[in-house]
Design an enzyme around this catalytic site. Sequence first.
Site, PDB file in Angstrom:
ATOM      1  N   ARG A   1       0.863  -1.338   0.008  1.00 58.41           N
ATOM      2  CA  ARG A   1      -0.074   0.017  -0.219  1.00 58.41           C
ATOM      3  C   ARG A   1       0.723   1.282  -0.022  1.00 58.41           C
ATOM      4  O   ARG A   1       0.700   2.045  -0.648  1.00 58.41           O
ATOM      5  CB  ARG A   1      -1.055   0.031   1.188  1.00 58.41           C
ATOM      6  CG  ARG A   1      -2.194  -0.516   0.867  1.00 58.41           C
ATOM      7  CD  ARG A   1      -2.819  -0.972   2.272  1.00 58.41           C
ATOM      8  NE  ARG A   1      -2.261  -1.912   2.798  1.00 58.41           N
ATOM      9  CZ  ARG A   1      -0.956  -1.816   3.774  1.00 58.41           C
ATOM     10  NH1 ARG A   1      -0.729  -0.689   4.307  1.00 58.41           N
ATOM     11  NH2 ARG A   1      -0.217  -2.770   4.254  1.00 58.41           N
ATOM     12  N   THR A   2       1.662   1.340   0.964  1.00 60.91           N
ATOM     13  CA  THR A   2       2.529   2.551   1.203  1.00 60.91           C
ATOM     14  C   THR A   2       3.381   2.807  -0.348  1.00 60.91           C
ATOM     15  O   THR A   2       3.467   3.987  -0.750  1.00 60.91           O
ATOM     16  CB  THR A   2       3.474   2.503   2.445  1.00 60.91           C
ATOM     17  OG1 THR A   2       2.801   2.219   3.549  1.00 60.91           O
ATOM     18  CG2 THR A   2       4.370   3.712   2.351  1.00 60.91           C
TER      19      THR A   2
ATOM     20  N   LYS B   1      24.476  -6.728  -0.059  1.00 63.43           N
ATOM     21  CA  LYS B   1      26.184  -6.807  -0.249  1.00 63.43           C
ATOM     22  C   LYS B   1      26.504  -5.959   1.062  1.00 63.43           C
ATOM     23  O   LYS B   1      27.911  -5.582   1.023  1.00 63.43           O
ATOM     24  CB  LYS B   1      26.388  -6.051  -1.580  1.00 63.43           C
ATOM     25  CG  LYS B   1      25.980  -7.031  -2.691  1.00 63.43           C
ATOM     26  CD  LYS B   1      26.729  -6.329  -3.996  1.00 63.43           C
ATOM     27  CE  LYS B   1      26.094  -7.039  -5.131  1.00 63.43           C
ATOM     28  NZ  LYS B   1      26.260  -6.437  -6.317  1.00 63.43           N
TER      29      LYS B   1
ATOM     30  N   ARG C   1      11.659   3.319   3.001  1.00 59.43           N
ATOM     31  CA  ARG C   1      10.952   2.274   4.231  1.00 59.43           C
ATOM     32  C   ARG C   1      12.236   1.420   4.606  1.00 59.43           C
ATOM     33  O   ARG C   1      12.770   0.586   3.695  1.00 59.43           O
ATOM     34  CB  ARG C   1       9.938   1.622   3.725  1.00 59.43           C
ATOM     35  CG  ARG C   1       9.458   0.465   4.916  1.00 59.43           C
ATOM     36  CD  ARG C   1       8.120  -0.219   4.802  1.00 59.43           C
ATOM     37  NE  ARG C   1       7.125   0.855   4.928  1.00 59.43           N
ATOM     38  CZ  ARG C   1       6.113   0.720   5.846  1.00 59.43           C
ATOM     39  NH1 ARG C   1       5.912  -0.593   6.080  1.00 59.43           N
ATOM     40  NH2 ARG C   1       5.240   1.454   5.954  1.00 59.43           N
TER      41      ARG C   1
ATOM     42  N   HIS D   1       6.207   7.214  10.792  1.00 56.66           N
ATOM     43  CA  HIS D   1       5.526   6.876   9.480  1.00 56.66           C
ATOM     44  C   HIS D   1       4.615   8.113   9.385  1.00 56.66           C
ATOM     45  O   HIS D   1       3.462   7.929   9.236  1.00 56.66           O
ATOM     46  CB  HIS D   1       4.564   5.542   9.629  1.00 56.66           C
ATOM     47  CG  HIS D   1       3.976   5.024   8.540  1.00 56.66           C
ATOM     48  ND1 HIS D   1       4.393   5.675   7.129  1.00 56.66           N
ATOM     49  CD2 HIS D   1       3.241   4.235   7.993  1.00 56.66           C
ATOM     50  CE1 HIS D   1       3.964   4.957   6.213  1.00 56.66           C
ATOM     51  NE2 HIS D   1       2.999   3.998   6.719  1.00 56.66           N
TER      52      HIS D   1
END
Lengths: 388, 388, 388
Positions: free
Chosen positions: A51-52, A80, A101, A129
């Site tokens: 969704r985000t 890595k 995120r 958030h």
Amino acid sequence: MKHVISPLDLTVEEIDRLLALADDIIDHPQAYAHKCAGKKLATLFFEPSTRTRLSFEAAMLELGGSVLGFSSASSSSATKGESVADTVRIVGNYADVIAMRHPKEGAAGVGALFAKCPIINAGDGGHQHPTQTLTDLLTIHRHKGRLNGLTLCLCGDLKFGRTVHSLVRAMMRYQDVRFILVSPDELRMPTYILDELDAGGFAYEETDSLEKGLAQADVLYMTRVQQERFANREDYLRLRDSYILDGEKMKLAPAEMIVLHPLPRVNEIAPEVDDDPRALYFEQALCGKYIRMALILTLLEQAGGFEKPCAAQICTREKTALPARVLEVLQGADPAGVQLPERIVNAVCCKNPHCITTTEQGLAQVFTLADADKGTYRCLYCEHEYQA
Amino acid sequence: MKHVISPLDLTVEEIDRLLALADDIIDHPQAYAHKCAGKKLATLFFEPSTRTRLSFEAAMLELGGSVLGFSSASSSSATKGESVADTVRIVGNYADVIAMRHPKEGAAGVGALFAKCPIINAGDGGHQHPTQTLTDLLTIHRHKGRLNGLTLCLCGDLKFGRTVHSLVRAMMRYQDVRFILVSPDELRMPTYILDELDAGGFAYEETDSLEKGLAQADVLYMTRVQQERFANREDYLRLRDSYILDGEKMKLAPAEMIVLHPLPRVNEIAPEVDDDPRALYFEQALCGKYIRMALILTLLEQAGGFEKPCAAQICTREKTALPARVLEVLQGADPAGVQLPERIVNAVCCKNPHCITTTEQGLAQVFTLADADKGTYRCLYCEHEYQA
Amino acid sequence: MKHVISPLDLTVEEIDRLLALADDIIDHPQAYAHKCAGKKLATLFFEPSTRTRLSFEAAMLELGGSVLGFSSASSSSATKGESVADTVRIVGNYADVIAMRHPKEGAAGVGALFAKCPIINAGDGGHQHPTQTLTDLLTIHRHKGRLNGLTLCLCGDLKFGRTVHSLVRAMMRYQDVRFILVSPDELRMPTYILDELDAGGFAYEETDSLEKGLAQADVLYMTRVQQERFANREDYLRLRDSYILDGEKMKLAPAEMIVLHPLPRVNEIAPEVDDDPRALYFEQALCGKYIRMALILTLLEQAGGFEKPCAAQICTREKTALPARVLEVLQGADPAGVQLPERIVNAVCCKNPHCITTTEQGLAQVFTLADADKGTYRCLYCEHEYQA
């Protein structure tokens, strides 16, 4: 407003302008359809969130811009061992704005220290958030016409729920807001937030009854009660149903109340509620797109001053000398009469296991003085208090 | 034509129009290069499929639109337990049309119940894959100039091959079509499809010889014979080579025959066949792009009527009362004289372990009367017959 | 210049033109912002690489084109066993140019044999990564104003470092270039490259002291020293710090020296160096975008001649007959007087475990005569010498 890491990075005036801009975009989408032509958004999702991420991507596309990025750490160079700082510096060469995120708390803040373009925190672990909070504010404002004078009923996991904490703090900047806090005893709102409510003079009540809570609410904000939060399965099963919103409970709710949920839901709202006109959680997801359009547009219009990212001010070789008296304060002694430094660099480590400093290489450990009277410090990145 | 879940959702006339539109796009690509400007396609791929996904994305880009989505469940919120219904409702806020692939049978149908934008089924487990069938029809039509009066030789795994079943059923809507069914005994075409051929009066023959089959074919449709379909490895190794198309077998084929394959192939067509002008499987992939352009364009032009998705008609709280006589019919008794309900809701469960109802939360179990004379019901989603 | 698989596929003149074009793009980005409108780049990344992929995608977007693809094998049909040859043939229907990264050596070369559009090798295992080399050349040229007459100090893992080998070979095409090779004894530059340096008459010196090496350098090229390259952890820990570039060592470097690194770095450059104006590795990543813009643009402008990919010339059924005398040469005998075939097809297999022939189905095993005097052959794909 160079970066948006926490909802409280924005002033009330800045939020007002964002909400007004989102409203104008909703009313005149064509006027904005090419505003970001030639601009690129990078979506750096070190952990997945449909969704985000899609909401950010749709926002940029509807502004006429384009999108690149990755949707999970496994398809990025993080495998890595590349640091967030390096990733952000490199991607700043490829994009004009970054939505990021990351599972570690403070990760987006680290990004903002090093980036040469605006960073939007799209969730950093259990920390912040901000675009969810802005989404909540836009949905409430559009349906209630105001943010002052509202009664918010927050239900579910109030202890660990990041979105709930952010929403409470965001709403505490408005007048005459009342809170009804509905949760099982195990998942009550943390004391430090109740202290903030007390300090701000806000009316609130705690209850374990959703029926009772929603009877007085203008806004019902549902969150999930997760089984893993309970010591045993019996407690969970016993309590779970009390916090499921269904058609029966909706009969007890005011006709003008609106129901929000940050989504995804699992079973905490019964499907039959979806067709109730008061159920706004899917429309909330739509508001999420528009507020992100407003935010991207605002950040890109204001973008500037990135020539010298603030990381340059933190010398990784620096080390704060800690006199014995300061060490004692860090270990809990009375700070009275002690000259406490404003900032402690590379002398003590953050104890929060979810802090970005536990994985990020080459990052200075920085604590800033939070409360001189109490002698408390906070980690610059995850904002957890220092613990001896 | 709001959604496309099964190839048979489309009438013959609608298919004719899609094929004609695809032909026109092939002839005049520039005329379509901006038809979907400002529109967005969401590709929701809960399991990976390079060809299908990239073909949808290329289609939308060549129409001037843009694309967002995910390419595997691991980079989506499905890992958090979000339902297909919720995903589709949310993504409908971000996109104008959705192409969805999901491992569970009936998943796209569930999406169509809840979506506020057109859903295209890009494959739902072993159930349906309509854009593959449309691709096959376009390729055949472009190279044979007709769909009537053709002899199709289908080779390989005819028992489990979803694309083969769909193609046979799609071709049964045209005149004078003959089928040659080439497979090992273990992988013969299911009886219920042979019954449909009989009922429709179609000529067909079954054989285990590819050499014999292709000698008379206008179209050779190859599919893979997978080792895991056989009880033991010896049978597999013994039979495998008979169903590999190579240069020698191509010498036996008519000069005008065309070879199709849904791809990916593993070894069932030898590389030396690739340079034979009759080998059209790579061009088939190109046709796949053009038919998807035609489909997206048509769905977007017709889009409407999504205000009230049909899910609203299925009450998850509803429960059909099943009198003893109906229960007996469900268990195999003679339905004569029994008043059978048109629809059974939340009274019995689908037994197909691949049905979307086995994983989707909050979804009503719905069966519709398939054959009143036999007393059989079908699952609304996966279309499997109810089994007691 | 149909495909770019190895940096040496390009002549010095072609490289000159690419660098000049990149410079012009940097100076006049607006003039190029729509050059590739309507064109599509496919990024086929069978293994993840954030920087390389995002840099290609940003390049195409800044040319006005669009992008599709996948970012890891797990989200592609490679998991179903599809060959590189088939993937490339199918994707050629969906895109105008392909950038491909694959873990197997020679994979991009196989792609080029079968593709109907230009292929850019974005890294094929330990084999080639031409756009990295072009990036290095652009960064050096922009900051030094020339590629002739430079002293390059290469530091770190010179034994396995693909980028270092490519850069040395690329620089050997310019005049008066000197090399200082800094590495622990375990990771010295391979003999065959030193032989090439000797044959070309290039001055070079080997040392294990970074301090000594950088004192004379115009360009310092850092690479990572990986722990797994050492027989035991003690050796690694002992040596590691010698090859870490930090603020102290930078004090010994010339004021005009520039520091490059292909990235990602782990700890081989200390963070405090990042703010040194000589540290150009982040700007190098920016140059990577511009050289890729130049390359995509050039390949698309020249695109043509793909009607009959060269794979058609390799018959998978062909088999070179190997007389006893040739077999003896393959096993190490003196080739004098033996008539060696120019090409050996499907008679012997490549022994390199990382060669694409170990996984790609239906691919002819092809060796070409490398040195008639020595009787050596090279695999057509991975370029490893044939070993008996």
